[in-house]
Scaffold this active site. Structure first.
Site, PDB file in Angstrom:
ATOM      1  N   HIS A 113       0.683  -0.678  -0.066  1.00 28.67           N
ATOM      2  CA  HIS A 113      -0.155   0.022   0.127  1.00 28.67           C
ATOM      3  C   HIS A 113       0.688   1.296   0.021  1.00 28.67           C
ATOM      4  CE1 HIS A 113       1.296  -0.524   3.914  1.00 28.67           C
ATOM      5  NE2 HIS A 113       0.450   0.905   4.742  1.00 28.67           N
ATOM      6  N   ASP A 117       6.297   5.085   4.326  1.00 34.79           N
ATOM      7  CA  ASP A 117       7.045   4.560   5.390  1.00 34.79           C
ATOM      8  C   ASP A 117       7.271   2.558   4.953  1.00 34.79           C
ATOM      9  OD1 ASP A 117       4.571   4.011   6.443  1.00 34.79           O
ATOM     10  OD2 ASP A 117       5.674   2.216   7.473  1.00 34.79           O
ATOM     11  N   HIS A 211      -7.564  -2.459   5.907  1.00 34.81           N
ATOM     12  CA  HIS A 211      -6.140  -1.143   6.495  1.00 34.81           C
ATOM     13  C   HIS A 211      -7.102  -0.324   6.654  1.00 34.81           C
ATOM     14  CE1 HIS A 211      -2.793  -0.030   8.329  1.00 34.81           C
ATOM     15  NE2 HIS A 211      -2.432   0.663   6.967  1.00 34.81           N
ATOM     16  N   ASP A 234       0.100  -4.198   5.719  1.00 31.57           N
ATOM     17  CA  ASP A 234      -0.395  -3.474   6.572  1.00 31.57           C
ATOM     18  C   ASP A 234      -1.662  -3.727   7.502  1.00 31.57           C
ATOM     19  OD1 ASP A 234       2.284  -2.377   7.754  1.00 31.57           O
ATOM     20  OD2 ASP A 234       0.595  -0.422   7.391  1.00 31.57           O
ATOM     21  N   HIS A 308       6.949  -3.794  10.947  1.00 30.07           N
ATOM     22  CA  HIS A 308       6.008  -3.266  11.149  1.00 30.07           C
ATOM     23  C   HIS A 308       5.889  -3.307  12.725  1.00 30.07           C
ATOM     24  CE1 HIS A 308       3.543  -0.327  10.944  1.00 30.07           C
ATOM     25  NE2 HIS A 308       4.231   0.133   9.473  1.00 30.07           N
TER      26      HIS A 308
END
Length: 358
Positions: A113, A117, A211, A234, A308
């Site tokens: 995505h 970061d 997410h 994520d 993460h």
């Protein structure tokens, strides 16, 4: 005997001082020492090129929160003829270089995505894989919007690219290698896994994860010679990671320790820092370590690796707090990932070798 010992005690510092003076004042001695240092630090880690194993190295296990020990999201997978970077957060290239990992034959980058970061280190990986021999445009696979990201990077770095080509020549820096080639991955619904890549025994599958408000966001699974690794991207706790991670050898799953982030939020609020809101908001679209362990169990994953990492874990006590409750859910096959964790999965085996490249 006492005299001999006393003489030795005096002689050793004298010899050390003489050696130091020789290096300090002698350019030839300095150059000789530097050559040895350069030689020791320039070797490639050729082990990852062994085609009889699936190789996974974590080059970024951090988050947007500053962490001197962790680069932002980044992993690299070597599978026979093909090499994929999974997400390209800031600092990922620095880790790849420090670990001596080859990138000249980079097949492409898989983006889960477009949070910063996960893409902010992409230009460094593009530049250095180009310098290492990649002559074709860099394939970047990602959700709809990847064409916007790569077009922006092409524009932002167009002058930089032109300078390098002019300076070193097109024989070294091919004009085509300066470009990005966006590959938009359309995953129509949560029930569908889309084959992103299938060549020379390597299969890459994309699937949707939760997410929101980021939508779509993807996870990826890579299969090679009967071995497999799945990346959650994520996401909050999501049954799709279970479905598409079924039987995976390794599940690399993001994790946010809500009980620790709550304390950060309280601390920020106490000093009137408006970022306390962020600490509370981020909890609704990330999985906790316990939830990730539950997903790994349901998928039957052999090894769960956390990445993460939120928040920063500066010592063993912080790691213990981060893992609170995990052992109640999953007794074994769990580890906190770190930059430099190398997982080697030999073909025709169930073995998972863990190697520390730091």
């Amino acid at each position: 005997m006492k005299r001999l010992i006393a003489a030795a005690v005096v002689a050793v510092p004298v010899l050390l001082a003489a050696g130091f003076a020789t290096v300090w004042f002698s350019p030839s001695a300095q150059d000789a020492m530097l050559r040895r240092v350069v030689a020791a630090n320039m070797a490639f880690n050729d082990a990852v090129l062994d085609p009889e194993a699936l190789h996974v190295v974590l080059c970024g296990t951090g988050s947007p929160m500053p962490d001197p020990d962790r680069a932002q999201s980044c992993a690299i997978v070597y599978a026979g003829e093909h090499v994929f970077v999974v997400d390209a957060g800031l600092g990922g290239w620095d880790r790849l270089a420090a670990f001596g990992l080859p990138v000249g034959n980079l097949t492409g980058v898989l983006i889960t995505h477009f949070h910063s970061d996960h893409i902010s280190g992409l230009p460094d990986i593009a530049l250095n894989s180009w310098a290492s021999g990649r002559s074709e445009a860099l394939a970047v696979y990602g959700p709809p919007g990847v064409e916007t990201v790569t077009a922006g990077l092409d524009l932002a770095y167009s002058l930089d690219d032109s300078y390098r080509i002019a300076h070193h020549g097109e024989d070294f820096f091919s004009a085509e290698g300066a470009n990005y080639r966006p590959v938009t991955v359309e995953v129509p619904d949560r029930d569908t896994g889309v084959t992103v890549f299938d060549d020379a025994g390597v299969t890459v599958t994309a699937f949707r994860v939760s997410h929101e408000p980021v939508d779509p966001a993807y996870g990826f699974r890579i299969d090679y010679k009967g071995r497999s690794v799945v990346f959650s991207g994520d996401t909050k706790e999501d049954s799709n990671v279970t479905v598409f991670g079924q039987g995976a050898d390794v599940m690399i799953h993001e994790a946010l320790a809500a009980h620790m982030v709550d304390l950060l939020g309280e601390g920020l609020a106490a000093r009137g820092d408006r970022r306390s809101k962020v600490m509370y908001d981020i909890q609704d679209y990330h999985a906790t370590p316990v939830q990730a362990a539950e997903v790994a169990n349901e998928a039957g994953a052999k090894l769960l690796v956390y990445t993460h990492i939120v928040p920063r874990l500066p010592n063993a006590l912080a790691e213990r707090v981060f893992l609170r409750g995990v052992s109640d859910v999953r007794k074994r096959g769990v580890m906190i990932g770190y930059d430099g964790l190398y997982l080697r999965l030999p073909a025709g085996s169930e073995k998972i070798e863990t190697i520390d490249l730091r």
